[in-house]
Design an enzyme around this catalytic site. Structure first.
Site, PDB file in Angstrom:
ATOM      1  N   TYR A 151      11.113  -0.532  -4.013  1.00 57.42           N
ATOM      2  CA  TYR A 151       9.962  -0.562  -3.126  1.00 57.42           C
ATOM      3  C   TYR A 151       8.506  -1.259  -3.558  1.00 57.42           C
ATOM      4  O   TYR A 151       7.418  -0.785  -3.393  1.00 57.42           O
ATOM      5  CB  TYR A 151       9.346   1.012  -2.567  1.00 57.42           C
ATOM      6  CG  TYR A 151      10.264   1.776  -2.342  1.00 57.42           C
ATOM      7  CD1 TYR A 151      10.971   1.877  -0.888  1.00 57.42           C
ATOM      8  CD2 TYR A 151      10.797   2.713  -3.133  1.00 57.42           C
ATOM      9  CE1 TYR A 151      12.088   2.726  -0.553  1.00 57.42           C
ATOM     10  CE2 TYR A 151      11.773   3.620  -3.026  1.00 57.42           C
ATOM     11  CZ  TYR A 151      12.478   3.700  -1.494  1.00 57.42           C
ATOM     12  OH  TYR A 151      13.218   4.564  -1.415  1.00 57.42           O
TER      13      TYR A 151
ATOM     14  N   CYS B 282       2.952   9.520  -1.379  1.00 52.83           N
ATOM     15  CA  CYS B 282       2.123   9.861  -0.424  1.00 52.83           C
ATOM     16  C   CYS B 282       2.256  11.086   0.463  1.00 52.83           C
ATOM     17  O   CYS B 282       1.478  11.507   0.808  1.00 52.83           O
ATOM     18  CB  CYS B 282       1.619   8.655   0.397  1.00 52.83           C
ATOM     19  SG  CYS B 282       3.052   8.175   1.539  1.00 52.83           S
TER      20      CYS B 282
ATOM     21  N   GLN C  30      -3.138  -0.538  -1.932  1.00 57.49           N
ATOM     22  CA  GLN C  30      -3.574   0.723  -1.948  1.00 57.49           C
ATOM     23  C   GLN C  30      -5.065   0.821  -1.409  1.00 57.49           C
ATOM     24  O   GLN C  30      -5.957  -0.173  -1.814  1.00 57.49           O
ATOM     25  CB  GLN C  30      -3.674   1.366  -3.140  1.00 57.49           C
ATOM     26  CG  GLN C  30      -2.323   1.786  -3.689  1.00 57.49           C
ATOM     27  CD  GLN C  30      -1.663   2.979  -3.134  1.00 57.49           C
ATOM     28  OE1 GLN C  30      -2.210   3.637  -2.077  1.00 57.49           O
ATOM     29  NE2 GLN C  30      -0.568   3.553  -3.458  1.00 57.49           N
TER      30      GLN C  30
ATOM     31  N   CYS D 284     -20.251  13.121   9.326  1.00 56.19           N
ATOM     32  CA  CYS D 284     -19.824  12.306  10.232  1.00 56.19           C
ATOM     33  C   CYS D 284     -20.100  12.987  11.571  1.00 56.19           C
ATOM     34  O   CYS D 284     -19.621  14.225  11.789  1.00 56.19           O
ATOM     35  CB  CYS D 284     -18.314  11.943  10.197  1.00 56.19           C
ATOM     36  SG  CYS D 284     -17.920  10.868  11.357  1.00 56.19           S
TER      37      CYS D 284
END
Length: 496
Positions: free
Chosen positions: A354, A450, A325, A118
């Protein structure tokens, strides 16, 4: 990741990675660069009266967030974009107790160093590992998880991605004016309000980037001004694009500062002509001075207002505010491992805490006796019920409320659950929720995370209160970034 994140989504708290998922009610700096990379967008945030010296150092390791570790005058410093075994010149800046190091040039490069794919890598900061080859990224993430999880046993080998680019199915772009008063679009540099003008993010879905580029080109002809956070002037704040990776459906959300959108019908018509693949367009009004991307008001300008995608064989409706996700290829690996760890035989009662829009709970329902999903966000619960009906699932029920309180009430009524699947935000869970798990005493807890650091904290609590860890599986959900998802299997010890 209920997250995001370049990172994943669920994730890091910067504008770049915001998530809109609700959870329990209790519940990186611009990249350094060598001198060829230009000015530091955060330079004005540094302490005044600082002193700078150049030093030659050797990198001995990496921090958990991928920075090189060096020693200078008895101090341990962290240097972005430096790899173990490399020697380099760094600029050390000091001001009182403040000490910071910035890479000036690499003298002896590592064999694992590569040129970032990038061109915005050193400006943006949303990705942190593009200067490493794929093998080095895998080794770094594996080693990080191995060290964190050492008290609980040896994790399995990390599940990587064959094509570690183009994976994000959700992206949002911000617009502004450059010094020449020309409209630019791109992403904020990490931990800053410095807007980086760009035309492509290599971890975004390519079609999403094409669409916002088209919108940027249309703004002048439609006399649309980008919103200025400092003055409160302007109209278009962000463009959010969601792509169904399997279905090919595309949602475009125009986040605007006011509901008065002159010429919106012609704008929508022109955008659809340029991109007939767009299946729905929404206008979201966010007139608050906030870092959150989306506001509360929403109007559908074209299509049904949602898109559909398939995950693990089930179809899910995704709205602008739904948490879903962001890397579906890796999510299927993550969820498959979670279901495998749950060891379902078709008789178990499973609680999906959750639960969001019901993804993992509905997937578990195919092998469980009964699934109970609990989520605070009423819109997410509504979506979960809808997704349950559209997939013909008869053995799942979804409730709005605090999952911890729900489980305490179950325990008080003498009800049992065999498995609790929990997937909290980056901050992890809290003692109120974890204590409710202990009271309910499910045979298994499947903890999807996560943020392995907060996961370790929560796992310590559970292991002190009757559970033992039987397996840990890391998954590279966010290639090119430092973020890793992990799923852990915890089993209730048998009393003697």
């Amino acid at each position: 990741m209920k997250k995001r994140k370049h990172s994943g989504d669920k994730r890091s708290g910067t504008k770049h990675n915001q998530s809109t998922k609700s959870h329990s009610k209790k519940h990186s700096k611009v990249a350094t660069r060598d001198k060829l990379q230009g000015k530091n967008p955060n330079k004005n945030k540094r302490p005044r009266n600082k002193k700078s010296v150049t030093a030659k150092v050797s990198c001995t390791g990496l921090t958990n967030d991928g920075k090189g570790i060096v020693r200078w005058e008895g101090k341990q410093l962290e240097v972005e974009h430096l790899l173990p075994g490399e020697t380099a010149e760094i600029t050390v800046s000091t001001s009182g107790k403040y000490v910071a190091a910035e890479l000036k040039r690499v003298i002896t490069p590592s064999e694992n160093r590569v040129k970032p794919a990038c061109s915005y890598y050193y400006e943006c900061g949303g990705c942190q590992l593009q200067h490493m080859n794929d093998r080095a990224q895998m080794h770094f993430k594996q080693e990080t998880i191995d060290k964190l999880m050492k008290p609980f046993g040896k994790p399995e080998s990390i599940l990587t991605m064959d094509h570690p680019y183009d994976y994000r199915n959700k992206s949002h772009t911000t617009f502004g004016l450059n010094k020449d008063r020309q409209i630019i679009g791109g992403l904020y540099a990490q931990n800053s309000h410095q807007l980086i003008s760009m035309d492509r993010c290599l971890i975004h879905d390519p079609k999403a980037d094409e669409i916002w580029q088209t919108i940027k080109g249309m703004m002048r002809s439609f006399k649309i001004q980008p919103y200025n956070e400092d003055t409160g002037q302007g109209f278009l704040r962000h463009v959010l694009v969601k792509v169904g990776k399997v279905s090919g459906e595309i949602m475009v959300v125009l986040v605007v500062a006011t509901s008065v959108f002159k010429g919106k019908n012609n704008f929508v018509k022109a955008l659809r002509k340029a991109h007939p693949e767009i299946t729905t367009i929404l206008m979201n009004v966010n007139n608050r001075k906030t870092s959150m991307v989306l506001g509360d008001q929403e109007k559908v300008l074209f299509g049904k207002g949602t898109i559909t995608d398939t995950l693990c064989g089930l179809k899910f409706d995704i709205s602008a505010k739904s948490f879903y996700q962001i890397n579906p290829v890796q999510t299927e690996k993550l969820y498959a491992k979670a279901i495998e760890m749950a060891k379902l035989s078709g008789k178990e009662t499973v609680i999906d805490a959750y639960c969001g829009i019901g993804t993992i709970g509905l997937i578990a329902s195919q092998k469980a006796g009964k699934v109970i999903g609990v989520e605070l966000n009423k819109d997410a619960v509504r979506d979960a019920i809808h997704n349950s009906k559209r997939n013909g699932v008869k053995n799942a029920r979804f409730y709005q409320g605090d999952a911890g309180e729900f489980m305490v009430q179950m325990a008080a009524r003498g009800e049992k659950a065999d498995v609790v699947i929990m997937d909290p935000p980056r901050s992890g869970s809290d003692e109120a929720f974890l204590s409710s798990v202990v009271k309910l005493k499910p045979k298994r807890v499947i903890y999807v995370s996560c943020n392995p650091e907060t996961q370790v904290r929560d796992m310590n609590y559970l292991t002190r209160n009757g559970y033992e860890v039987k397996g840990i599986q890391p998954v590279d959900m966010f290639p090119q970034t430092v973020h890793v998802e992990t799923v852990a299997e915890m089993v209730l010890k048998v009393s003697n």
